[in-house]
Scaffold this motif. Sequence first.
Motif, PDB file in Angstrom:
ATOM      1  N   GLU A  97      44.466  62.850   6.418  1.00 23.85           N
ATOM      2  CA  GLU A  97      44.376  61.677   5.552  1.00 23.85           C
ATOM      3  C   GLU A  97      43.039  61.649   4.806  1.00 23.85           C
ATOM      4  O   GLU A  97      41.975  61.691   5.426  1.00 23.85           O
TER       5      GLU A  97
ATOM      6  N   VAL B  30      48.881  51.482   3.885  1.00 24.24           N
ATOM      7  CA  VAL B  30      48.959  52.616   2.983  1.00 24.24           C
ATOM      8  C   VAL B  30      48.014  53.737   3.445  1.00 24.24           C
ATOM      9  O   VAL B  30      46.952  53.479   4.008  1.00 24.24           O
ATOM     10  N   ILE B  31      48.430  54.971   3.218  1.00 20.35           N
ATOM     11  CA  ILE B  31      47.532  56.120   3.312  1.00 20.35           C
ATOM     12  C   ILE B  31      47.229  56.513   1.868  1.00 20.35           C
ATOM     13  O   ILE B  31      48.069  57.116   1.206  1.00 20.35           O
ATOM     14  N   PRO B  32      46.046  56.141   1.356  1.00 20.96           N
ATOM     15  CA  PRO B  32      45.786  56.415  -0.059  1.00 20.96           C
ATOM     16  C   PRO B  32      45.718  57.920  -0.326  1.00 20.96           C
ATOM     17  O   PRO B  32      45.159  58.678   0.472  1.00 20.96           O
TER      18      PRO B  32
ATOM     19  N   LEU C 165      50.921  57.419   0.669  1.00 17.69           N
ATOM     20  CA  LEU C 165      51.943  57.584   1.700  1.00 17.69           C
ATOM     21  C   LEU C 165      51.990  56.349   2.594  1.00 17.69           C
ATOM     22  O   LEU C 165      51.025  55.593   2.691  1.00 17.69           O
ATOM     23  N   HIS C 166      53.121  56.171   3.255  1.00 18.55           N
ATOM     24  CA  HIS C 166      53.293  55.083   4.203  1.00 18.55           C
ATOM     25  C   HIS C 166      52.778  55.559   5.561  1.00 18.55           C
ATOM     26  O   HIS C 166      53.171  56.617   6.037  1.00 18.55           O
ATOM     27  N   SER C 167      51.894  54.750   6.162  1.00 21.05           N
ATOM     28  CA  SER C 167      51.278  55.222   7.408  1.00 21.05           C
ATOM     29  C   SER C 167      52.272  55.297   8.556  1.00 21.05           C
ATOM     30  O   SER C 167      52.048  56.019   9.527  1.00 21.05           O
TER      31      SER C 167
END
Lengths: 481, 481
Positions: free
Chosen positions: A242, A335-337, A231-233
């Motif tokens: 997260e 990025v939010i992995p 996801l986009h932070s």
Amino acid sequence: MPAPTKFTTYIDEHADSFIKRLAEAVAIPSVSGEGPRRKEVFRMGSWLEGQLNTLGVKTKQVDLGKHTMDGQEYQLPPAILGKIGDSPNKKTVLIYGHYDVQPANKSDGWDTDPFTLVEGDDGRLIGRGSTDDKGPIMGWLNVLEAHKALGLDLPVNLRFCFEGMEESGSEGLDDLIKSEAAKGKDGWFAGVDCVCISDNYWLNSRTPCLTYGLRGLAYFKVTVSGPARDLHSGVFGGTVFEPMTDLITVMSKLVKSDGTILVPGVAEMVPPPTKEELEMYDKLDYSIEDIEDAAGASIAVSSDKAKVLMGRMRYPSLSLHGIEGAFYGAGAKTVIPASVSGKFSIRLVPPQTPEQIEPLVQKYLEFEFGKLNTKNKMTVENLHGGKPWMADHKHWSFEAAKKATEAVYGRAPDYTREGGSIPVTLTFAESLGVNVLLLPMGRGDDGAHSTNEKLDKSNYIEGTKLLGTYLYEVGAISQNA
Amino acid sequence: MPAPTKFTTYIDEHADSFIKRLAEAVAIPSVSGEGPRRKEVFRMGSWLEGQLNTLGVKTKQVDLGKHTMDGQEYQLPPAILGKIGDSPNKKTVLIYGHYDVQPANKSDGWDTDPFTLVEGDDGRLIGRGSTDDKGPIMGWLNVLEAHKALGLDLPVNLRFCFEGMEESGSEGLDDLIKSEAAKGKDGWFAGVDCVCISDNYWLNSRTPCLTYGLRGLAYFKVTVSGPARDLHSGVFGGTVFEPMTDLITVMSKLVKSDGTILVPGVAEMVPPPTKEELEMYDKLDYSIEDIEDAAGASIAVSSDKAKVLMGRMRYPSLSLHGIEGAFYGAGAKTVIPASVSGKFSIRLVPPQTPEQIEPLVQKYLEFEFGKLNTKNKMTVENLHGGKPWMADHKHWSFEAAKKATEAVYGRAPDYTREGGSIPVTLTFAESLGVNVLLLPMGRGDDGAHSTNEKLDKSNYIEGTKLLGTYLYEVGAISQNA
Ligand SMILES: [Zn+2]
Ligand SMILES: [Zn+2]
Ligand SMILES: [Zn+2]
Ligand SMILES: [Zn+2]
């Protein structure tokens, strides 16, 4: 019973030809981990077998089958089993060594061609495999040569087990050892009284040592997953649980900065050292300065020498190695992995086993993760493990090695345990049920897997004497034991 | 004053030719981030300039110089500045858009060729750039075409600023805007009363919205270093302070699982929402379910809708992105990394600025690191930052957009703030000192940077009407303001 003088004299007088033998071995780039050089490992095996045969050793090559490396199938280099002497009045010593080497290229930073043995003014014999593990193998060949040339009887029966895959996981070897051991009297290792392995190093560059312990390992992967994709932070930061936050939090609960393991039950399994043990660590010719020199920084966890040395040899340790699935590059990616896996391992010491450690880690991580009240999911995997090994260092084989060390080096050896593992040690110990002795030839600064790997000429020549003298000391014991 | 009926009728009647215009634009693969396609960005710029000229807009290409990408030097695509109308009795609206696009290859998973606009049965216009940002730019061209064809006077003076590097960091644009603004009456933006940017999206796929805020960013790299080189955990585990252990510990102190920022002073800088604001979030046509659908999992931090929406739009958030220098591959490597850098960022909201946040983070990390009593070293770097932006959503430009939305869509728009950033927004606001309106054309599920990017035909056609109608509503205000 020390070795006869003519034996040690022969070794001294033939030092140049022994160095030539090592040079011949180093010149064969038997890198087991590189496909294009696999044929050189076979060439090395044949060269070694030829040497053994010339020196009167009966051999057999054992096909270990095939394996896949980097997506391609390769034939495994053979194990070379050797046999010389069958006297029922002598003890039988099994020798292990490996004839493959680590990769090496001049461009890695070597000062000279890695596969050309170079003798420095300072007595260093520089070349890939010089100390790991061709030097020690040549040492045994030198001992055989001396006896043949001098017409001397060997003081013990010898068995050899040389492999060509040690640097690439010893594939196939465990099965071979177990199946030969299972054959009992009909197996190649029938009658073996003890095992001697020369494939580790002195702690420092001064003091010979005998090694009687190795740590085991339990390697874990803890995975936290949440969203279906990265996801986009900017868009999701602040709205969802997260995975990285949760993973970092649970990883932070495993070990303290000073190395204290926080997983309940793990450290507690290890009994405190006896007074005698503590004295042994205090006496070891190895200092905090030596450790910090090797690490390249003043970062020892304590100023108490015994504590630091026991940290390496006698206690378990927990290291965090990294994270799979998160951003790892240079620069700034927001990025939010979606799924991240922490990698960590615990070095084990007796009486710990991977089987006992795993449920403790699993339970503790679940407990810590539960406290987060997160909606992410966590899984824990045990990627691989190996039991620790410890030998009785008062066994007659160690006593023989001690006397040999005193005879050759004029001093008693240090008794050490290693922080890492040499899995075949445990396989021999468990399959054959005999004492295993680690009798190193090289020094701690040989740079076994590094550039400019070396073996000092004195370690090679005195080490050859040591191996031979050890056999005589074992032979002396066999008269009355 | 809504747009004249013949304007909206013209738009409806020429829908097919407008789609053809969009197809022409999509067919030029103007990917700014790929060297071999850089020439296509120039081709796109020329195509766009030609369209503007044909529609009566005076233009100038501004050379933005060169830059280096992947180690090679490239000419930056030009900014295209446009001007039509100079009536002192009309307001002057500056339009921004970008004519470059994200990379796209069929092999990424597109169902159709990304650079061929495909119209689905469901009304989706699929192709790279359809919604980001060629669709909105074509919308403005469509408005111009309608006026020219119908012989209608534009209700406002228009200025255009189109760039070809937005997807690659908008290199050179900030300097251009600032220098044009600094020229005052002699600059290209002289007399601009407000800015309108159509380069973001509805929250959902149902409700038009006006966007009046963007979060800022402060991106940090915290590095912990110890040994001079990577160490083997067997040999050193238990003897030295390990950088990964220290890094993971300090990273774990930054944010809680539920997103609570633990850096003292950061969350406290943001005033609590007013009752009116809270009501706005409650009314937004966007649900927790929408967020979880987008994330692909039920992982919202709360079941309180306003809280979750404010987490994205109104509050700062802290995300841990990854670690540089540690083991990141698959498998099990037993390394103690010598130096590791944690990457994390804080999304900022007014009144926070990166300059205020940096010392708070620095001080807190030093405090937490100090508690470890480690011999490793820590450094903190601020890799980059950007201020948050917020506009007065009661400004006449927003009022005009609201009326236009009501006229075209028959409903009031949602008022939204975005979690991410569009840096040029702030540059316009600060350089020109005027209100900036974000007036999105596409829907939240358009997949701007993903495969199968689309713009719904209804959003394209109604969106074109919206842009035109917005100009009329601004024009109506200009009579008396
Ligand atoms: Zn070795
Ligand atoms: Zn090795
Ligand atoms: Zn865009
Ligand atoms: Zn974009």
